[in-house]
Design an enzyme around this catalytic site. Structure first.
Site, PDB file in Angstrom:
ATOM      1  N   SER A   1      22.879  25.701  53.179  1.00  0.00           N
ATOM      2  CA  SER A   1      24.137  24.967  53.313  1.00  0.00           C
ATOM      3  C   SER A   1      23.973  23.739  54.218  1.00  0.00           C
ATOM      4  O   SER A   1      23.351  23.803  55.281  1.00  0.00           O
ATOM      5  CB  SER A   1      25.209  25.877  53.921  1.00  0.00           C
ATOM      6  OG  SER A   1      26.355  25.107  54.212  1.00  0.00           O
TER       7      SER A   1
ATOM      8  N   SER B   1      26.736  22.247  55.288  1.00  0.00           N
ATOM      9  CA  SER B   1      28.025  22.128  55.972  1.00  0.00           C
ATOM     10  C   SER B   1      27.885  21.990  57.489  1.00  0.00           C
ATOM     11  O   SER B   1      28.575  21.159  58.094  1.00  0.00           O
ATOM     12  CB  SER B   1      28.925  23.313  55.625  1.00  0.00           C
ATOM     13  OG  SER B   1      29.292  23.234  54.264  1.00  0.00           O
TER      14      SER B   1
ATOM     15  N   THR C   1      32.340  29.773  50.897  1.00  0.00           N
ATOM     16  CA  THR C   1      31.663  29.305  49.699  1.00  0.00           C
ATOM     17  C   THR C   1      31.289  30.504  48.831  1.00  0.00           C
ATOM     18  O   THR C   1      31.726  31.632  49.091  1.00  0.00           O
ATOM     19  CB  THR C   1      30.468  28.399  50.081  1.00  0.00           C
ATOM     20  OG1 THR C   1      29.952  27.803  48.893  1.00  0.00           O
ATOM     21  CG2 THR C   1      29.375  29.156  50.807  1.00  0.00           C
TER      22      THR C   1
ATOM     23  N   LYS D   1      35.258  32.895  47.380  1.00  0.00           N
ATOM     24  CA  LYS D   1      36.499  32.107  47.413  1.00  0.00           C
ATOM     25  C   LYS D   1      37.711  32.886  46.905  1.00  0.00           C
ATOM     26  O   LYS D   1      38.823  32.730  47.414  1.00  0.00           O
ATOM     27  CB  LYS D   1      36.326  30.816  46.603  1.00  0.00           C
ATOM     28  CG  LYS D   1      35.360  29.844  47.260  1.00  0.00           C
ATOM     29  CD  LYS D   1      35.165  28.590  46.431  1.00  0.00           C
ATOM     30  CE  LYS D   1      34.106  27.706  47.082  1.00  0.00           C
ATOM     31  NZ  LYS D   1      33.875  26.460  46.353  1.00  0.00           N
TER      32      LYS D   1
ATOM     33  N   ASN E   1      38.806  27.799  49.934  1.00  0.00           N
ATOM     34  CA  ASN E   1      37.528  27.375  50.523  1.00  0.00           C
ATOM     35  C   ASN E   1      37.669  27.010  52.002  1.00  0.00           C
ATOM     36  O   ASN E   1      36.683  26.715  52.655  1.00  0.00           O
ATOM     37  CB  ASN E   1      36.912  26.195  49.748  1.00  0.00           C
ATOM     38  CG  ASN E   1      37.547  24.877  50.114  1.00  0.00           C
ATOM     39  OD1 ASN E   1      38.728  24.829  50.464  1.00  0.00           O
ATOM     40  ND2 ASN E   1      36.792  23.799  50.036  1.00  0.00           N
TER      41      ASN E   1
ATOM     42  N   GLY F   1      35.430  30.765  40.775  1.00  0.00           N
ATOM     43  CA  GLY F   1      36.217  30.160  41.844  1.00  0.00           C
ATOM     44  C   GLY F   1      36.008  28.654  41.950  1.00  0.00           C
ATOM     45  O   GLY F   1      36.945  27.905  42.255  1.00  0.00           O
TER      46      GLY F   1
ATOM     47  N   ARG G   1      29.973  31.367  29.978  1.00  0.00           N
ATOM     48  CA  ARG G   1      29.200  32.454  29.387  1.00  0.00           C
ATOM     49  C   ARG G   1      30.124  33.583  28.971  1.00  0.00           C
ATOM     50  O   ARG G   1      30.061  34.070  27.837  1.00  0.00           O
ATOM     51  CB  ARG G   1      28.169  32.956  30.412  1.00  0.00           C
ATOM     52  CG  ARG G   1      27.422  34.181  29.972  1.00  0.00           C
ATOM     53  CD  ARG G   1      26.440  34.632  31.017  1.00  0.00           C
ATOM     54  NE  ARG G   1      27.084  35.042  32.275  1.00  0.00           N
ATOM     55  CZ  ARG G   1      26.444  35.538  33.308  1.00  0.00           C
ATOM     56  NH1 ARG G   1      25.125  35.673  33.273  1.00  0.00           N
ATOM     57  NH2 ARG G   1      27.094  35.900  34.408  1.00  0.00           N
TER      58      ARG G   1
ATOM     59  N   ARG H   1      36.931  34.732  30.422  1.00  0.00           N
ATOM     60  CA  ARG H   1      37.342  34.147  31.715  1.00  0.00           C
ATOM     61  C   ARG H   1      37.868  32.723  31.519  1.00  0.00           C
ATOM     62  O   ARG H   1      38.817  32.308  32.172  1.00  0.00           O
ATOM     63  CB  ARG H   1      36.164  34.126  32.702  1.00  0.00           C
ATOM     64  CG  ARG H   1      35.787  35.484  33.230  1.00  0.00           C
ATOM     65  CD  ARG H   1      34.693  35.366  34.284  1.00  0.00           C
ATOM     66  NE  ARG H   1      35.226  35.150  35.627  1.00  0.00           N
ATOM     67  CZ  ARG H   1      34.475  34.843  36.680  1.00  0.00           C
ATOM     68  NH1 ARG H   1      33.176  34.692  36.559  1.00  0.00           N
ATOM     69  NH2 ARG H   1      35.023  34.673  37.862  1.00  0.00           N
TER      70      ARG H   1
ATOM     71  N   GLY I   1      26.440  17.227  43.670  1.00  0.00           N
ATOM     72  CA  GLY I   1      27.705  17.441  44.365  1.00  0.00           C
ATOM     73  C   GLY I   1      27.727  17.188  45.860  1.00  0.00           C
ATOM     74  O   GLY I   1      28.644  17.658  46.540  1.00  0.00           O
TER      75      GLY I   1
HETATM   76  P1  ATR Z   1      32.019  30.525  42.088  1.00  0.00           P
HETATM   77  O1  ATR Z   1      33.043  30.903  43.114  1.00  0.00           O
HETATM   78  O2  ATR Z   1      30.877  29.744  42.661  1.00  0.00           O
HETATM   79  O3  ATR Z   1      32.598  29.852  40.885  1.00  0.00           O
HETATM   80  P2  ATR Z   1      31.788  32.925  40.529  1.00  0.00           P
HETATM   81  O4  ATR Z   1      33.260  33.171  40.568  1.00  0.00           O
HETATM   82  O5  ATR Z   1      30.835  34.076  40.665  1.00  0.00           O
HETATM   83  O6  ATR Z   1      31.332  31.917  41.666  1.00  0.00           O
HETATM   84  O7  ATR Z   1      31.493  32.132  39.144  1.00  0.00           O
HETATM   85  C1  ATR Z   1      30.194  31.772  38.786  1.00  0.00           C
HETATM   86  C2  ATR Z   1      30.222  30.994  37.487  1.00  0.00           C
HETATM   87  O8  ATR Z   1      28.858  30.740  37.095  1.00  0.00           O
HETATM   88  C3  ATR Z   1      30.860  31.754  36.330  1.00  0.00           C
HETATM   89  O9  ATR Z   1      31.410  30.825  35.426  1.00  0.00           O
HETATM   90  C4  ATR Z   1      29.649  32.458  35.732  1.00  0.00           C
HETATM   91  O10 ATR Z   1      29.793  32.839  34.383  1.00  0.00           O
HETATM   92  P3  ATR Z   1      30.413  34.297  34.023  1.00  0.00           P
HETATM   93  O11 ATR Z   1      31.907  34.156  34.176  1.00  0.00           O
HETATM   94  O12 ATR Z   1      29.982  34.540  32.643  1.00  0.00           O
HETATM   95  O13 ATR Z   1      29.824  35.272  35.022  1.00  0.00           O
HETATM   96  C5  ATR Z   1      28.614  31.375  35.831  1.00  0.00           C
HETATM   97  N1  ATR Z   1      27.270  31.969  35.788  1.00  0.00           N
HETATM   98  C6  ATR Z   1      26.667  32.660  36.768  1.00  0.00           C
HETATM   99  N2  ATR Z   1      25.436  33.080  36.353  1.00  0.00           N
HETATM  100  C7  ATR Z   1      25.296  32.646  35.070  1.00  0.00           C
HETATM  101  C8  ATR Z   1      24.260  32.756  34.093  1.00  0.00           C
HETATM  102  N3  ATR Z   1      23.104  33.390  34.354  1.00  0.00           N
HETATM  103  N4  ATR Z   1      24.447  32.167  32.896  1.00  0.00           N
HETATM  104  C9  ATR Z   1      25.607  31.514  32.620  1.00  0.00           C
HETATM  105  N5  ATR Z   1      26.628  31.379  33.505  1.00  0.00           N
HETATM  106  C10 ATR Z   1      26.475  31.937  34.718  1.00  0.00           C
END
Ligand code: ATR
Length: 271
Positions: free
Chosen positions: A14, A16, A61, A65, A86, A129, A150, A154, A237
């Protein structure tokens, strides 16, 4: 004892703490800021312990979140509308206010980079999040949004939640039409694992702008992939990170620190 901290898992990369040290130097406001690695089981307990032992404010983070949102006693409208927090501020009575500064951080960085215009068709990859924090700000800006993820359900859930607030739809990863977008934003957590989302290369043309909410030194995996496909306007970012941190600092101290000069110092490696 640091009065401010960022909580996450993983957290060791991080930036931050460095950003907040620069804000403190720029504003002259004393502001000690630590990073806290919390286990998935103990997040709530460690955050409460931090606030019970002198903590005044926290950044949250991935992947906490949504859990921070559930834990706060009060919420700003931005937090309510993103259902993700956040930034947490402790009130004098000990209660906790949750905010979400990711959206304003993203919008201000996209504008700085000249990558965002009203009526833009924006593809958001991811439905966690991080995505939630930026959907309403982008809709309010006047963008038309398509979500893909994926786990498609959601993305559909988010569309149901935001549908009445703007032009938003969900499309499965394998059904995305080619070159339909002005801007593609990676809001997945894949960058942490050195990976990029599995998108079709045909989505990327020289006219498409690409932005990764993840950041690292040099190009992120998503931005590398976009460039390989021929994208010309790409950004990671870091600017969003500085922007969201600046608005967290504003919530805590009532002063907005200078975003551009801190970003320039980070980019020029002066710190
Ligand atoms: P954040 O708060 O950072 O958004 P999160 O809520 O765990 O963390 O969401 C992670 C995102 O990355 C989700 O959209 C997740 O897809 P899923 O909803 O299918 O889990 C995506 N993500 C994480 N690992 C992935 C992978 N190996 N392939 C595709 N998408 C992935």
């Amino acid at each position: 004892m640091d009065n401010f901290a960022v909580f996450g898992n993983p957290i060791k990369h991080s930036r931050s703490p460095q950003i907040h040290a620069l804000f403190a130097a720029e504003t002259g406001i004393s502001h000690s800021y630590a990073q806290v690695l919390t286990s998935l089981e103990n997040f709530e307990q460690m955050l409460r312990q931090f606030f019970n032992t002198g903590g005044l404010g926290a950044n949250i983070t991935m992947p906490f979140k949504e859990r921070a949102f559930a834990l706060c006693d009060h919420l700003t409208e931005r937090a309510v509308m993103s259902r993700a927090v956040n930034t947490v501020k402790k009130y004098p009575d000990g209660s906790l206010l949750g905010d979400n500064t990711d959206g304003i951080g993203l919008i201000s960085d996209l504008q700085r980079l000249d990558l965002l215009f009203q009526e833009n068709r924006v593809l958001i990859v991811g439905a966690g999040g991080a995505a939630r924090g930026v959907i309403l700000p982008l809709l309010s800006f006047g963008c038309r949004l398509v979500l893909t993820n994926r786990t498609f359900s959601r993305a559909q859930e988010l569309v149901s939640f935001y549908r009445h607030l703007g032009d938003i739809s969900a499309v499965p990863l394998d059904k995305l039409a080619s070159a339909d977008y002005d801007l593609i934003i990676n809001a997945t957590s894949l960058g942490v694992h050195g990976k990029a989302p599995a998108l079709q290369g045909s989505l990327i043309t020289p006219a498409v702008s690409c932005y990764d909410m993840f950041y690292q030194d040099g190009d992120t995996p998503f931005i590398s992939w976009c460039r390989q496909q021929g994208a010309k306007r790409c950004a990671g970012g870091l600017g969003m990170l500085v922007g969201q941190a600046a608005y967290a600092f504003l919530l805590w101290h009532g002063v907005l620190p200078p975003i551009l000069s801190v970003l320039e110092q980070l980019c020029s490696g002066q710190t």
